[in-house]
Write a protein that holds these residues in place. Structure first.
Motif: not given
Ligand SMILES: [Zn+2]
Ligand SMILES: [Zn+2]
Length: 77
Positions: A54-77
């Motif tokens: 079992x490995x973690x999925x590479x893309x977030x679920x929203x991207x895998x279903x081709x929609x925009x993530x509903x929650x704001x993502x955390x930015x690097x730093x």
């Protein structure tokens, strides 16, 4: 592909902890944004490989279903 100040490749999964939460970057969101964007690691879901590992999925679920993530993502730093 190294626009992010951390100088890690945008299309490579990065891991970090913030506020006790494990985060993983989404390569697709990150490439599109030009910097790393992180989602909660637990939101990615798992994928079973041919050998049963079992490995973690590479893309977030929203991207895998081709929609925009509903929650704001955390930015690097
Ligand atoms: Zn970064
Ligand atoms: Zn994403």
């Amino acid at each position: 592909m190294t626009d992010c100040s951390c100088e890690h490749p945008l299309n490579d999964s990065q891991y970090m902890q913030r506020g006790g939460l494990a985060l993983k970057s989404c390569p697709r969101c990150s490439v599109q944004a030009g910097r790393h964007l992180f989602h909660a690691l637990s939101s990615f879901g798992m994928r079973t490989m041919a050998d049963g590992q079992e490995i973690v999925q590479s893309w977030c679920p929203a991207r895998r279903s081709n929609s925009t993530p509903d929650k704001p993502a955390y930015a690097c730093r």
